[in-house]
Design a protein around this motif. Structure first.
Motif, short mmCIF file in Angstrom:
data_model
loop_
_atom_site.label_atom_id
_atom_site.label_comp_id
_atom_site.label_asym_id
_atom_site.label_seq_id
_atom_site.Cartn_x
_atom_site.Cartn_y
_atom_site.Cartn_z
N ILE A 152 0.86 -1.20 0.00
CA ILE A 152 0.00 0.00 0.00
C ILE A 152 0.90 1.25 0.00
CG2 ILE A 152 -1.65 1.33 1.39
CD1 ILE A 152 -2.75 -1.47 2.36
N ASN A 153 1.93 1.23 0.86
CA ASN A 153 2.84 2.39 0.95
C ASN A 153 3.55 2.64 -0.38
OD1 ASN A 153 2.09 2.28 3.58
ND2 ASN A 153 4.12 1.87 4.43
N LEU A 154 3.80 1.56 -1.14
CA LEU A 154 4.50 1.71 -2.43
C LEU A 154 3.53 1.96 -3.60
CD1 LEU A 154 7.17 -1.17 -2.14
CD2 LEU A 154 7.60 1.28 -1.96
N ASN A 155 2.24 2.16 -3.27
CA ASN A 155 1.22 2.48 -4.28
C ASN A 155 0.99 1.41 -5.34
OD1 ASN A 155 0.55 5.04 -3.30
ND2 ASN A 155 2.47 5.84 -4.17
N LEU A 156 1.04 0.15 -4.94
CA LEU A 156 0.73 -0.91 -5.90
C LEU A 156 -0.72 -0.74 -6.37
CD1 LEU A 156 2.52 -3.55 -6.70
CD2 LEU A 156 3.44 -2.01 -5.00
N GLY A 157 -1.01 -1.17 -7.60
CA GLY A 157 -2.33 -0.94 -8.19
C GLY A 157 -3.38 -1.91 -7.69
N GLU A 158 -3.12 -3.21 -7.82
CA GLU A 158 -4.06 -4.24 -7.35
C GLU A 158 -3.29 -5.15 -6.41
OE1 GLU A 158 -5.74 -6.64 -10.50
OE2 GLU A 158 -6.22 -4.85 -11.66
N ILE A 159 -3.94 -5.57 -5.33
CA ILE A 159 -3.29 -6.54 -4.42
C ILE A 159 -4.25 -7.71 -4.21
CG2 ILE A 159 -2.18 -6.91 -2.20
CD1 ILE A 159 -1.68 -3.88 -2.02
#
Ligand code: NAP
Length: 286
Positions: free
Chosen positions: A142-149
């Motif tokens: 989340i902190n690294l701004n991933l698009g979908e998890i």
């Protein structure tokens, strides 16, 4: 030299025999000249509370918590850092001025360390497992701004709780390992993270297994980065398979050192931690 004034730090888990934390921390403690040693304490699941209550009363200056107690440790702390509150999982504790456990989580910083410069913003990722380390991994992503998890885990109820704890993030979804979408998820993920212990060296025997079995990995493609949080062995069966398929692989050793350095600062208030000494110490064993 251990003497009658020497205090200790410890790792509590089940199992702990695989852990290189004692090797890594004792190298740092010796370098820093502190009258402290670091030991590993294997603890049966039913004994966790009794062991923790006892340690609070003696010359234990701090603890690391590993599998499977990080979530239990959260429930037992009287004082918890904001990051520990957010994750509901604690990997580092010390006794506060009131004689109660105070805890935090240093795994997120450790987790992010080897991937922070990989330009992962907006990319698709998959996390395997929904335990304590998965909580740090997801917060790191989340902190690294991933698009979908996507989170894949075997236990439906713990998966539901996990997803629920992150429900404000609409781009996080949970799956069971036999869901129909799994092949597509594995194929389309640009980053896959194993936070299950499958593949970990245990009781001196190699665990020669892949998380969720061979078929689960059929659609893995060479563009995916595969990050296994396990560091012992350094190259797990999953990382061997991924490397064969042409994937970039990341093992758990850098995370181990980075989270360990943060824990050492939490216990001692020393900011200048001898990271290279810690790396050298574990590399002798890996
Ligand atoms: P944990 O809280 O017990 O969580 C483990 C997760 O893996 C749970 O979701 C568990 O599911 C799942 N799992 C366990 N055995 C499984 C199996 N046979 N098949 C499928 N899923 C399984 O443990 P943790 O503290 O998150 O640690 C997990 C791993 O990460 C360990 O290997 C640990 O050494 C590693 N780790 C490494 C670092 C590092 O610094 N490199 C830091 C933290 C953790 P259930 O809930 O169903 O049991």
């Amino acid at each position: 030299m251990i003497n009658s004034k020497t205090s200790f730090l410890a790792l509590i888990g089940n199992p702990v025999e695989h852990s290189l934390s004692p090797v890594m921390h004792n190298a740092a403690l010796e370098f820093l000249g502190l009258d402290l040693i670091y030991i590993a304490i294997p603890c049966k699941n039913d004994d966790f509370h009794a062991v923790m209550n006892g340690l609070k009363k003696i010359n234990c200056k701090g603890l690391n918590i590993t599998i499977p107690f990080k979530e239990k440790a959260f429930k037992l702390c009287e004082e918890i850092s904001p990051i520990g509150q957010q994750l509901k999982a604690i990997n580092t504790l010390k006794v506060n001025n009131n004689g109660e456990w105070q805890g935090t989580n240093t795994d997120i910083e450790g987790f992010i360390n080897p991937i922070k410069n990989l330009s992962l913003s907006g990319k698709k990722s998959t996390i395997l497992g929904s335990g304590g380390a998965a909580r740090s991994a997801i917060q790191g992503l989340i902190n690294l701004n991933l698009g979908e998890i996507h989170v894949i885990s075997r236990n439906e109820s713990s998966l539901k709780n996990f997803i629920n704890d992150f429900k404000s993030f609409k781009f996080i979804k949970g799956y069971l390992p036999d869901d129909a979408q799994i092949n597509d998820l594995i194929n389309n993920s640009e980053l896959i993270i194993n936070t299950t212990p499958i593949g970990m060296k245990k009781f001196n025997k190699d665990y020669d297994e892949l998380p969720f079995g061979e078929n689960f990995w059929q659609s893995l493609n060479s563009k995916t980065i595969v990050y296994d949080l396990i560091y012992n062995p350094k190259i797990t069966k999953l990382l061997k398979l991924s490397e064969k398929k042409g994937c970039q692989i990341i093992d758990g050793s850098e995370m181990l050192v980075a989270q360990g350095a943060k824990s050492l600062t939490y216990w001692t208030n020393i900011e200048d931690i001898p990271i290279e000494i810690m790396k050298k110490a574990i590399n002798k064993y890996l």
